[in-house]
Design a protein around this motif. Structure first.
Motif, PDB file in Angstrom:
ATOM      1  N   ALA A   8       0.822  -1.215   0.000  1.00  0.00           N
ATOM      2  CA  ALA A   8       0.000   0.000   0.000  1.00  0.00           C
ATOM      3  C   ALA A   8       0.859   1.270   0.000  1.00  0.00           C
ATOM      4  CB  ALA A   8      -0.942   0.007   1.196  1.00  0.00           C
ATOM      5  N   ASP A  52      -8.373   4.209  -4.711  1.00  0.00           N
ATOM      6  CA  ASP A  52      -8.455   2.807  -4.277  1.00  0.00           C
ATOM      7  C   ASP A  52      -9.399   2.080  -5.217  1.00  0.00           C
ATOM      8  OD1 ASP A  52      -7.924   0.649  -2.581  1.00  0.00           O
ATOM      9  OD2 ASP A  52      -9.625   1.075  -1.296  1.00  0.00           O
ATOM     10  N   GLU A  67      -6.671  -1.220  -1.109  1.00  0.00           N
ATOM     11  CA  GLU A  67      -5.686  -0.784  -0.121  1.00  0.00           C
ATOM     12  C   GLU A  67      -5.722  -1.650   1.132  1.00  0.00           C
ATOM     13  OE1 GLU A  67      -4.209   3.088   2.426  1.00  0.00           O
ATOM     14  OE2 GLU A  67      -5.739   3.360   0.896  1.00  0.00           O
ATOM     15  N   ARG A  71      -2.270  -3.669   2.355  1.00  0.00           N
ATOM     16  CA  ARG A  71      -1.583  -3.422   3.628  1.00  0.00           C
ATOM     17  C   ARG A  71      -1.125  -4.726   4.285  1.00  0.00           C
ATOM     18  NH1 ARG A  71      -5.857  -0.755   6.575  1.00  0.00           N
ATOM     19  NH2 ARG A  71      -6.883   0.119   4.798  1.00  0.00           N
TER      20      ARG A  71
END
Length: 76
Positions: A8, A52, A67, A71
């Motif tokens: 991300a 996103d 996103e 992550r």
């Protein structure tokens, strides 16, 4: 403790190497199916207009990843 960089954190044009997948369940299986494993090179090639998801070049294919999921992918 130093925070690990994740997928991300890449911006369009950035490249990195996958270090580890922290995700579990069906999303982990999908990542493994597209070849997103340790030592895989990835390149962020763009973001959607809203930011996103982002598009990544992974093993010759362009893959959009949200996103919240990106992550969970740690970079080496």
């Amino acid at each position: 403790m130093i925070a690990k960089k994740t997928l991300a954190t890449l911006t369009p044009g950035d490249s990195a190497i996958v270090g580890e997948l922290k995700t579990t369940g069906c999303m982990r299986r999908r990542f493994l199916d597209i070849g997103l494993v340790e030592s895989t090179p990835v390149k962020c090639i763009g973001r959607s207009p809203g930011g996103d998801p982002s598009a990544y070049l992974i093993r010759g294919a362009v893959i959009a990843i949200r996103e919240e999921d990106s992550r969970e992918i740690l970079l080496a």
